[in-house]
Design an enzyme around this catalytic site. Sequence first.
Site, PDB file in Angstrom:
ATOM      1  CB  SER A   1       7.694  27.032   2.896  1.00 52.58           C
ATOM      2  OG  SER A   1       6.542  26.306   3.223  1.00 52.58           O
TER       3      SER A   1
ATOM      4  CE1 TYR B   1       9.472  22.396   0.065  1.00 53.38           C
ATOM      5  CE2 TYR B   1       8.176  23.133   1.936  1.00 53.38           C
ATOM      6  CZ  TYR B   1       8.608  23.312   0.641  1.00 53.38           C
ATOM      7  OH  TYR B   1       8.173  24.413  -0.085  1.00 53.38           O
TER       8      TYR B   1
HETATM    9  N1  LIG Z   1       3.995  25.675  -4.464  1.00 51.02           N
HETATM   10  C1  LIG Z   1       3.805  25.805  -3.161  1.00 51.02           C
HETATM   11  O1  LIG Z   1       2.740  25.461  -2.608  1.00 51.02           O
HETATM   12  C2  LIG Z   1       4.898  26.393  -2.302  1.00 51.02           C
HETATM   13  C3  LIG Z   1       4.611  26.745  -0.973  1.00 51.02           C
HETATM   14  C4  LIG Z   1       5.612  27.285  -0.183  1.00 51.02           C
HETATM   15  C5  LIG Z   1       6.879  27.478  -0.705  1.00 51.02           C
HETATM   16  N2  LIG Z   1       7.131  27.127  -1.992  1.00 51.02           N
HETATM   17  C6  LIG Z   1       8.488  27.321  -2.494  1.00 51.02           C
HETATM   18  O2  LIG Z   1       8.437  28.137  -3.647  1.00 51.02           O
HETATM   19  C7  LIG Z   1       9.580  27.853  -4.452  1.00 51.02           C
HETATM   20  C8  LIG Z   1       9.152  27.713  -5.899  1.00 51.02           C
HETATM   21  O3  LIG Z   1       8.343  26.568  -6.014  1.00 51.02           O
HETATM   22  P1  LIG Z   1       7.210  26.399  -7.131  1.00 51.02           P
HETATM   23  O4  LIG Z   1       5.964  26.188  -6.392  1.00 51.02           O
HETATM   24  O5  LIG Z   1       7.315  27.467  -8.135  1.00 51.02           O
HETATM   25  O6  LIG Z   1       7.667  24.995  -7.707  1.00 51.02           O
HETATM   26  P2  LIG Z   1       7.886  24.463  -9.194  1.00 51.02           P
HETATM   27  O7  LIG Z   1       8.072  22.999  -9.070  1.00 51.02           O
HETATM   28  O8  LIG Z   1       6.821  24.974 -10.090  1.00 51.02           O
HETATM   29  O9  LIG Z   1       9.271  25.151  -9.613  1.00 51.02           O
HETATM   30  C9  LIG Z   1      10.475  24.796  -9.015  1.00 51.02           C
HETATM   31  C10 LIG Z   1      11.567  24.876 -10.056  1.00 51.02           C
HETATM   32  O10 LIG Z   1      12.814  24.598  -9.395  1.00 51.02           O
HETATM   33  C11 LIG Z   1      13.593  23.813 -10.303  1.00 51.02           C
HETATM   34  N3  LIG Z   1      14.637  23.069  -9.610  1.00 51.02           N
HETATM   35  C12 LIG Z   1      14.477  21.973  -8.815  1.00 51.02           C
HETATM   36  N4  LIG Z   1      15.677  21.525  -8.415  1.00 51.02           N
HETATM   37  C13 LIG Z   1      16.620  22.339  -8.943  1.00 51.02           C
HETATM   38  C14 LIG Z   1      18.040  22.374  -8.911  1.00 51.02           C
HETATM   39  N5  LIG Z   1      18.739  21.461  -8.235  1.00 51.02           N
HETATM   40  N6  LIG Z   1      18.677  23.352  -9.587  1.00 51.02           N
HETATM   41  C15 LIG Z   1      17.980  24.281 -10.290  1.00 51.02           C
HETATM   42  N7  LIG Z   1      16.629  24.289 -10.379  1.00 51.02           N
HETATM   43  C16 LIG Z   1      15.950  23.329  -9.720  1.00 51.02           C
HETATM   44  C17 LIG Z   1      12.567  22.903 -10.954  1.00 51.02           C
HETATM   45  O11 LIG Z   1      13.070  22.290 -12.143  1.00 51.02           O
HETATM   46  C18 LIG Z   1      11.417  23.842 -11.184  1.00 51.02           C
HETATM   47  O12 LIG Z   1      11.508  24.466 -12.454  1.00 51.02           O
HETATM   48  C19 LIG Z   1      10.242  26.613  -3.851  1.00 51.02           C
HETATM   49  O13 LIG Z   1      11.353  26.998  -3.085  1.00 51.02           O
HETATM   50  C20 LIG Z   1       9.169  26.049  -2.953  1.00 51.02           C
HETATM   51  O14 LIG Z   1       9.699  25.308  -1.889  1.00 51.02           O
HETATM   52  C21 LIG Z   1       6.172  26.611  -2.813  1.00 51.02           C
END
Ligand SMILES: NC(=O)c1ccc[n+]([C@@H]2O[C@H](COP(=O)([O-])OP(=O)(O)OC[C@H]3O[C@@H](n4cnc5c(N)ncnc54)[C@H](O)[C@@H]3O)[C@@H](O)[C@H]2O)c1
Length: 343
Positions: free
Chosen positions: A207, A220
């Site tokens: 991130s 985080y």
């Molecule tokens: N959305 C943002 O703004 C953003 C920004 C920077 C980085 N990210 C990163 O992108 C990645 C994806 O995030 P997203 O935005 O798609 O979020 P999201 O919440 O839409 O999806 C995350 C998924 O991970 C699953 N998950 C959580 N804990 C888990 C576990 N212990 N085992 C298996 N699955 C698990 C959740 O059930 C969910 O389906 C993450 O690593 C997040 O940190 C997101």
Amino acid sequence: MPLSVDTLVSLVRLTVAHPASLLAFLAYRYQQNAGSIPRDGLVTTAYVCLALYASSWLNNRLRNGLLPLARLNAKTWPQELVFVTGGAAGIGKLTAERLAHKGAKVAAVDVVDFKPEHANIKTYKCDISDIEALQAVREQIVKDFGLQVTMVANIAGINNQKLILDLTARDVDRMLNVNLKSHFWTAQVFLPAMVKRKRGHFLSVSSTMGLVGICHQSDYVAAKHGILGMHESLHYELQKMYKTPHVRTSTVVIGHTRTALFNTFDVGVVGRFLSPLLEPSAVADRIVAQFERQDGGMILMPFTNELLPGIKGFPYWLRNVLQATSGADGAYTSRPSREQLGE
Ligand SMILES: NC(=O)c1ccc[n+]([C@@H]2O[C@H](COP(=O)([O-])OP(=O)(O)OC[C@H]3O[C@@H](n4cnc5c(N)ncnc54)[C@H](O)[C@@H]3O)[C@@H](O)[C@H]2O)c1
């Protein structure tokens, strides 16, 4: 698409700063000046832009070997089995679907139950913070697909959005277990087969907060910084210890993306201009393109993230100006309690 630094930079990169335009401009100046290129501001800018392109190309080739591996195509994608975490929602779900459309076989896991939306995808319920659960799911995947995992996309993540004094021990444990340690566990479970085969790709989503710290995100931020640190060592271990440079490693350093995870994060108009909200489909496309190209490296989105890897070396005042302008510290509304403030 709302106006942002990214739209302006894309426009400039596709037009005046495109290498073809820069070379045409230098050729024109050469011809105009009877066989010599004058030194003026525009010519110097053109040289600097071309040097940046050359440096980026050279970096990529030095990291991945002078001869690139062949790009995956309609014939070769079906030989790949990709393990995708967080496959039930957001970026993970879209990545799994795009890989399946390319023809890859996909084993998608999530901590919740979910159904596959493409014939090439099989779904598994698995908590990625539990290495024994990951080992069991690998056995099942090998049985179901009849082959070993060739690529890993570590995408799942959680977010607590709390000030440091509000975090419980459980919050911190869960954060580090899911957002950081799981990347070690998937490496231990899936890399051995890739190392034996001397080919593969191990990708982790970090991130912007893997490069900078902001309020309400200490746990985080620690986890996302940790992923980038782990990947630095992993890259060199694969090159120098395991002698498998064709097992590629990639990190994805993305800003705010339109998914459920950060849906209350609001940086305001200026912050949004500097760092526009990303679409999860655009992030998924970049991840798939990275796998397809078979080059490792860091994916940085949006454009401002391309400037951030050097931020630790910025003078403190400059870093402070950038942090204040980004609006990130005020993105969440919760504040310390009166009791915590000693009032
Ligand atoms: N959305 C943002 O703004 C953003 C920004 C920077 C980085 N990210 C990163 O992108 C990645 C994806 O995030 P997203 O935005 O798609 O979020 P999201 O919440 O839409 O999806 C995350 C998924 O991970 C699953 N998950 C959580 N804990 C888990 C576990 N212990 N085992 C298996 N699955 C698990 C959740 O059930 C969910 O389906 C993450 O690593 C997040 O940190 C997101």
